[in-house]
Design a protein around this motif. Structure first.
Motif, PDB file in Angstrom:
ATOM      1  N   ARG A   1      11.048  -6.610   2.320  1.00  0.00           N
ATOM      2  CA  ARG A   1       9.773  -7.190   1.871  1.00  0.00           C
ATOM      3  C   ARG A   1      10.056  -8.302   0.881  1.00  0.00           C
ATOM      4  O   ARG A   1      10.971  -8.188   0.059  1.00  0.00           O
TER       5      ARG A   1
ATOM      6  N   THR B   1       4.063  -0.531  -5.355  1.00  0.00           N
ATOM      7  CA  THR B   1       4.415  -1.955  -5.228  1.00  0.00           C
ATOM      8  C   THR B   1       4.317  -2.654  -6.586  1.00  0.00           C
ATOM      9  O   THR B   1       5.215  -3.415  -6.973  1.00  0.00           O
ATOM     10  N   ALA B   2       3.229  -2.372  -7.310  1.00  0.00           N
ATOM     11  CA  ALA B   2       3.048  -3.007  -8.625  1.00  0.00           C
ATOM     12  C   ALA B   2       4.198  -2.630  -9.565  1.00  0.00           C
ATOM     13  O   ALA B   2       4.690  -3.466 -10.345  1.00  0.00           O
TER      14      ALA B   2
ATOM     15  N   ARG C   1       1.539 -11.236 -10.862  1.00  0.00           N
ATOM     16  CA  ARG C   1       0.454 -11.285  -9.874  1.00  0.00           C
ATOM     17  C   ARG C   1       1.037 -11.661  -8.511  1.00  0.00           C
ATOM     18  O   ARG C   1       1.663 -12.708  -8.359  1.00  0.00           O
TER      19      ARG C   1
ATOM     20  N   TRP D   1       7.932 -10.840  -1.890  1.00  0.00           N
ATOM     21  CA  TRP D   1       6.678 -11.175  -2.566  1.00  0.00           C
ATOM     22  C   TRP D   1       6.843 -12.539  -3.248  1.00  0.00           C
ATOM     23  O   TRP D   1       7.870 -12.796  -3.873  1.00  0.00           O
TER      24      TRP D   1
ATOM     25  N   GLU E   1      -0.370   6.031  -5.403  1.00  0.00           N
ATOM     26  CA  GLU E   1      -0.876   5.149  -4.345  1.00  0.00           C
ATOM     27  C   GLU E   1       0.151   4.042  -4.045  1.00  0.00           C
ATOM     28  O   GLU E   1       0.777   3.512  -4.975  1.00  0.00           O
ATOM     29  N   PRO E   2       0.306   3.685  -2.750  1.00  0.00           N
ATOM     30  CA  PRO E   2       1.309   2.668  -2.381  1.00  0.00           C
ATOM     31  C   PRO E   2       1.168   1.362  -3.167  1.00  0.00           C
ATOM     32  O   PRO E   2       2.177   0.747  -3.536  1.00  0.00           O
ATOM     33  N   GLN E   3      -0.085   0.946  -3.472  1.00  0.00           N
ATOM     34  CA  GLN E   3      -0.222  -0.324  -4.214  1.00  0.00           C
ATOM     35  C   GLN E   3       0.291  -0.186  -5.656  1.00  0.00           C
ATOM     36  O   GLN E   3       0.756  -1.163  -6.244  1.00  0.00           O
ATOM     37  N   GLU E   4       0.232   1.041  -6.198  1.00  0.00           N
ATOM     38  CA  GLU E   4       0.780   1.248  -7.553  1.00  0.00           C
ATOM     39  C   GLU E   4       2.310   1.234  -7.518  1.00  0.00           C
ATOM     40  O   GLU E   4       2.963   0.792  -8.466  1.00  0.00           O
TER      41      GLU E   4
ATOM     42  N   GLU F   1       2.647 -11.346   0.390  1.00  0.00           N
ATOM     43  CA  GLU F   1       3.722 -10.406   0.751  1.00  0.00           C
ATOM     44  C   GLU F   1       4.082 -10.625   2.210  1.00  0.00           C
ATOM     45  O   GLU F   1       3.197 -10.729   3.049  1.00  0.00           O
TER      46      GLU F   1
END
Ligand SMILES: O=C(O)C(=O)C[C@@H](O)[C@H](O)CO
Length: 339
Positions: free
Chosen positions: A25, A321-322, A33, A27, A316-319, A37
């Motif tokens: 991946r 990633t963050a 921010r 980004w 959560e997956p977005q957390e 992706e």
């Protein structure tokens, strides 16, 4: 007078890479921010299989180009100053090798172990590659190999979760990617890890063996009671009969009236999970465990760990990633500040 010890808010334009075993991946970011992706199902496993890193290097170059173009489209004037990478991409199967750091290690140590490379065939920008972490003796012995382990990528996620306050100063995370990895954190430093090839094993059994005709291609997005029943049966079959025999039972289930390919995949998942869980059960009893991974796998592990007396919680997956993005940016800033 109070002293402000907070790190300055990052603002730099960068390209970040998470180069995993099976997936890469990229980004494009301004500060932390994420502007775009890009991903491809090419990773360190392809280098191992092909005997050449060519496909991976080409993929990384393409993804960097695509992520840059997408960022420039959404933020005119965006211009990356460097590339920061972690994961298997910093192994001999990746872009260039950065030696593992010994545990215990924190984000500062990770940053100090990073190396800058110039890889013109991949990017014209300087590339900062972060090391992974090794646990156990510097040089393992055959007798002591069970006490040795390594990680590349999971340390960045865990240290990012610590920075973001999602992970307490001391705790356990279970990362459920191609490799299933239990990571222990003590006093804000990564101390140990234990890895199984659970994700890759499930993938191979599902796609490269006779079982591919018996099971669905994908796990269901949400589990019903029938799914949980088959998962539990797979867990039990593996405990009683061992993985090779229990895996074959997935095929035998085709003869059972009413059995379907969705239930058989849940059974197979249980078979692989039980073989992994056995080694960790005592360590996890009564402990809080953060689950990091795709939703269905996390749901299955949530069920199995609760039954084993642990206290799982899915991030959560977005957390996740963050946290990864945050750790890479912070590490790059630490390197820049130290110069
Ligand atoms: O460091 C290495 O060389 C590994 O093989 C670790 C591997 O398990 C990764 O952590 C998977 O993400």
């Amino acid at each position: 007078m109070s002293v402000d010890t907070q790190a300055p808010v990052p603002t730099a334009d960068r390209l970040l890479i998470d180069g995993g075993t099976t997936t890469t991946r990229v980004w494009s970011v301004r500060g932390t921010r994420v502007l775009a992706e890009m991903r491809a199902t090419v990773g360190a496993r392809d280098t191992a299989r092909d005997g050449s890193p060519e496909a991976l290097h080409r993929t990384v170059a393409d993804l960097l180009g695509q992520a840059s173009a997408a960022a420039q489209e959404c933020v005119p004037g965006w211009r990356a100053q460097d590339v920061v990478a972690a994961g298997m991409i910093t192994s001999p199967l990746g872009l260039a090798e950065v030696p593992h750091l010994p545990a215990p290690a924190d984000l500062h140590a990770l940053a100090m172990g990073a190396r800058v490379f110039s890889l013109a065939h991949v990017s014209s920008l300087p590339m900062l590659l972060l090391p992974g972490i090794r646990c156990g003796p510097t040089v393992p012995t055959v007798d002591g190999i069970a006490d040795f382990d390594v990680m590349r990528g999971e340390e960045a996620v865990c240290l990012g979760l610590l920075e973001g306050g999602m992970l307490k100063d001391t705790g356990i995370a279970l990362s459920l990617g191609s490799h299933w990895k239990l990571v222990e954190i003590l006093d804000r430093r990564i101390t140990t890890c234990s890895t199984t090839m659970g994700g890759e094993l499930l993938h191979v059994l599902r796609t490269q063996t006779v079982l591919s005709a018996s099971v669905d291609n994908e796990l269901p997005a949400a589990f019903g009671t029938g799914d949980m029943d088959m998962l539990q049966r797979g867990l039990r079959a593996s405990e009683v009969h061992g993985l090779p025999r229990a895996a074959f039972m997935t095929r035998l289930l085709e003869r059972v009236p009413g059995s379907d390919s969705r239930g058989r995949l849940m059974f197979l998942l249980g078979v692989v999970m039980a073989a992994t869980l056995q080694a960790w059960e005592d360590q996890l009893k009564g402990r809080q465990v953060l689950l990091l991974g795709a939703r269905p796998i996390c749901d299955a592990w949530h069920f199995a760990l609760s039954a084993a007396g642990a206290e799982p919680r899915t991030v959560e997956p977005q957390e996740v990633t963050a946290a990864y993005v945050g750790a890479l940016v912070r590490a790059a800033d630490i390197v820049a500040e130290a110069r």
